[in-house]
Design an enzyme around this catalytic site. Sequence first.
Site, PDB file in Angstrom:
ATOM      1  N   ASN A 188       0.793  -1.224   0.000  1.00 26.06           N
ATOM      2  CA  ASN A 188       0.000   0.000   0.000  1.00 26.06           C
ATOM      3  C   ASN A 188       0.827   1.278   0.000  1.00 26.06           C
ATOM      4  O   ASN A 188       0.341   2.341   0.384  1.00 26.06           O
ATOM      5  CB  ASN A 188      -0.966  -0.014   1.184  1.00 26.06           C
TER       6      ASN A 188
ATOM      7  N   SER B 219      -6.037  -3.561  -2.681  1.00 27.41           N
ATOM      8  CA  SER B 219      -5.979  -2.176  -3.143  1.00 27.41           C
ATOM      9  C   SER B 219      -4.509  -1.774  -3.234  1.00 27.41           C
ATOM     10  O   SER B 219      -4.038  -0.915  -2.493  1.00 27.41           O
ATOM     11  CB  SER B 219      -6.737  -1.272  -2.165  1.00 27.41           C
TER      12      SER B 219
ATOM     13  N   ILE C 126       1.133   6.999   0.501  1.00 32.93           N
ATOM     14  CA  ILE C 126       0.493   5.882   1.183  1.00 32.93           C
ATOM     15  C   ILE C 126      -0.962   5.773   0.769  1.00 32.93           C
ATOM     16  O   ILE C 126      -1.700   6.757   0.780  1.00 32.93           O
ATOM     17  CB  ILE C 126       0.597   6.076   2.712  1.00 32.93           C
ATOM     18  N   CYS C 127      -1.362   4.563   0.418  1.00 34.07           N
ATOM     19  CA  CYS C 127      -2.753   4.275   0.084  1.00 34.07           C
ATOM     20  C   CYS C 127      -3.427   3.759   1.355  1.00 34.07           C
ATOM     21  O   CYS C 127      -3.313   2.585   1.706  1.00 34.07           O
ATOM     22  CB  CYS C 127      -2.817   3.234  -1.034  1.00 34.07           C
ATOM     23  N   LEU C 128      -4.079   4.662   2.067  1.00 41.99           N
ATOM     24  CA  LEU C 128      -4.730   4.338   3.337  1.00 41.99           C
ATOM     25  C   LEU C 128      -6.051   5.081   3.389  1.00 41.99           C
ATOM     26  O   LEU C 128      -6.084   6.301   3.213  1.00 41.99           O
ATOM     27  CB  LEU C 128      -3.818   4.739   4.506  1.00 41.99           C
TER      28      LEU C 128
END
Length: 192
Positions: free
Chosen positions: A80, A120, A87-89
């Site tokens: 992620n 994701s 950051i993919c959060l």
Amino acid sequence: MTTPSRRRLMRDFKKLQEDPPAGVSGAPTEDNILTWEAIIFGPQETPFEDGTFKLSLEFTEEYPNKPPTVKFISKMFHPNVYADGSICLDILQNRWSPTYDVAAILTSIQSLLDEPNPNSPANSLAAQLYQENRREYEKRVQQIVEQSWLNFGENEGDAVLKDDVEIEEIAAPGANDADDDRMDEGASGSNA
């Protein structure tokens, strides 16, 4: 001029100093309360254990109504985390809430290290290895953990560990320059 955003960031900083969550640290840079540097220690009993990872947080005057932009400065291999450190959060995007503070952001990122969402992915190779070849994934993570030791303390991470930074000094840069000058003179005049 102190804006609502800056007041909130001062409260967030004070809370981090008085009640720091385990394994995370963060502070505004010396000259801008909207720009923070942080450290996340890899969670125990995970492939990231013993890692020391630097991050940057960029806030706008719309904080806490809008989330900060958060990036790893340290090299990261994680499903992620994009190549540029972004950051993919979900809490930094579509699930953001003004109730989140800096401590919550940092602890959420620390949790993400151990609990990635490979469905994701920001890094498709890391996601694929995490799902299909955990041994190779952990080997690559170990490499970035070891690299984090070599890079720790260089440049941007130094301000994060200062315990003596005063909130007023950050809100009004330069207010304590006279004190700094006296300290510098004393340090250079000592005979060790």
